[in-house]
Design an enzyme around this catalytic site. Sequence first.
Site, PDB file in Angstrom:
ATOM      1  N   SER A   1      49.110  50.814  -8.797  1.00  0.00           N
ATOM      2  CA  SER A   1      49.645  51.681  -9.848  1.00  0.00           C
ATOM      3  C   SER A   1      50.471  52.853  -9.341  1.00  0.00           C
ATOM      4  O   SER A   1      51.063  53.568 -10.166  1.00  0.00           O
ATOM      5  CB  SER A   1      48.501  52.191 -10.729  1.00  0.00           C
ATOM      6  OG  SER A   1      48.052  51.164 -11.591  1.00  0.00           O
TER       7      SER A   1
ATOM      8  N   GLY B   1      50.313  63.097  -7.099  1.00  0.00           N
ATOM      9  CA  GLY B   1      49.969  61.850  -6.426  1.00  0.00           C
ATOM     10  C   GLY B   1      49.712  60.729  -7.402  1.00  0.00           C
ATOM     11  O   GLY B   1      50.018  60.823  -8.589  1.00  0.00           O
ATOM     12  N   HIS B   2      49.138  59.666  -6.880  1.00  0.00           N
ATOM     13  CA  HIS B   2      48.719  58.526  -7.709  1.00  0.00           C
ATOM     14  C   HIS B   2      47.859  57.629  -6.835  1.00  0.00           C
ATOM     15  O   HIS B   2      47.944  57.679  -5.602  1.00  0.00           O
ATOM     16  CB  HIS B   2      49.915  57.743  -8.242  1.00  0.00           C
ATOM     17  CG  HIS B   2      49.685  57.159  -9.604  1.00  0.00           C
ATOM     18  ND1 HIS B   2      48.788  56.130  -9.831  1.00  0.00           N
ATOM     19  CD2 HIS B   2      50.226  57.462 -10.802  1.00  0.00           C
ATOM     20  CE1 HIS B   2      48.799  55.829 -11.125  1.00  0.00           C
ATOM     21  NE2 HIS B   2      49.658  56.628 -11.746  1.00  0.00           N
ATOM     22  N   ASP B   3      47.004  56.840  -7.473  1.00  0.00           N
ATOM     23  CA  ASP B   3      46.229  55.822  -6.777  1.00  0.00           C
ATOM     24  C   ASP B   3      46.647  54.455  -7.295  1.00  0.00           C
ATOM     25  O   ASP B   3      47.291  54.341  -8.342  1.00  0.00           O
ATOM     26  CB  ASP B   3      44.732  56.015  -7.008  1.00  0.00           C
ATOM     27  CG  ASP B   3      44.212  57.308  -6.404  1.00  0.00           C
ATOM     28  OD1 ASP B   3      44.798  57.777  -5.411  1.00  0.00           O
ATOM     29  OD2 ASP B   3      43.224  57.859  -6.935  1.00  0.00           O
ATOM     30  N   GLY B   4      46.253  53.422  -6.566  1.00  0.00           N
ATOM     31  CA  GLY B   4      46.566  52.070  -7.005  1.00  0.00           C
ATOM     32  C   GLY B   4      45.480  51.098  -6.596  1.00  0.00           C
ATOM     33  O   GLY B   4      44.905  51.219  -5.511  1.00  0.00           O
TER      34      GLY B   4
ATOM     35  N   GLY C   1      41.568  43.455  -4.651  1.00  0.00           N
ATOM     36  CA  GLY C   1      41.047  43.736  -3.320  1.00  0.00           C
ATOM     37  C   GLY C   1      41.894  44.670  -2.480  1.00  0.00           C
ATOM     38  O   GLY C   1      41.613  44.854  -1.291  1.00  0.00           O
TER      39      GLY C   1
END
Length: 461
Positions: free
Chosen positions: A63, A303-306, A310
């Site tokens: 993401s 920021g962002h995470d994804g 897995g």
Amino acid sequence: MSKISEIETWLQENFAALLAKHQVPGAAIAVLAGGEVIDHSAGILNKGTGVESTVDSVFQIGSITKVWTTTLAMQLVDEGKLDLDRPVRDYLPEFVLGDDEAAAAITVRQLTCHTAGFEGDIFTDTGPGDDCVEKLVATLSDVPQLFPPGERFSYNNAGYCVLGRVIEVLRGKCWDDCVRDHLFAPLGLTHAASGPYDAIRYRAAIGHVSPKPGEDPVPAPIWALTRSNSPAGSTLAMRPRDLLTFVRMHLNEGKADDGTQVVLPESLLAMRESQVDVPDLGMAEHWGLGWMLFDWDGGKVIGHDGGTIGQSAFLRVVPEKGVAVALLTNGGQPMHVYQEIFTKLLDELAGVTVPARPEPNPAAAPADFSRYVGEYSSMVADTVVTEEDGKLWMSRTPKGIFAEIGAPSGKEELLPSRGDTFVAKTAQLPGVYMAHAFIGDDGNGRAQFMHTGRADRRVSQ
């Protein structure tokens, strides 16, 4: 020795051991500070093949892609082709949801900051063709509305697929071509892939999943989620250094390393402005246009995470200090690796304190649990919250694609954390608690939503 050199030495001495400690098969990291980028890798990309991770290996960024899709939209804003505050239907007359009044009112801006209000976890496979995003948007006609557009935050993957379709229509080409032509090319990226057919040209990581909680992770049965969700983050992959090249453009007034103006400075600054507050979940405090916005001790952080099948990705940027860290991983327990590495690096390089993850706090237990008890539902899960022997419990049953991929079900205790936020243990991530915030009012003093980043509406009377 400079700070960045000290960090490089620390990574050389500790990175591999951290991955092994937390069962992460392989990872790569890049760090930007003082205008310099360093990168490091360890482990293997695929337990089935034994191919080692290198700094040029490509991992899925999940993401974090949403920041790229928003950047593509802002380029269209710069060109006068897109107005964020116009209704989506001005660009996509065929945009239909279960609530027609809401569909007519939703703006492009609301897609970028997750306030459109309709159910967002729609992962329908519409085939591998260039028309896959167009076909996905056409399937949304029965998707229910959770709340009026603009009322609150609820993470919405499908909203980003709609945004991707707007970009496709205005550019006259598929999203993959848009990201390659308008970002990869002007930024001079050399190890970035819009999908599996590109990724296979590089040393590509595959995700790893644990068959059962606590077991060693094994290669995932598939490489990626469906292409129809590519604007939301299902397929984009790259090496960490190329991800930071994109970030460096954001920090350098929209200019690529060779001076090419990729986006106007005012558009990038607008992306960092708060659009909506986020419930108390231990994640971002606010959401901008694409970016997660963090109010951490020591400075503002974006920021962002994804997360894909897995694979997990983490990006944090301290714009005022010109510092950024990108960590890409392929399984195991990456949250622990993130917490340890980012806590050290952001403190030493930017003077920023990464807060601890939410944890139980018995002293925060409310005297009355009636506000929280009830049934909550979304298109991906049904949840029943009950009170038993003075404790709050949650029983969750996955639905749709989440049931198909084996998302965990069962009963967990909801432990008080702070205010209306509770935490529960996660079977997939030992030692990590997931926050659940109960928000809103159904008119009878009970929570209207159980929020985990996505809002699940109360369905019990």
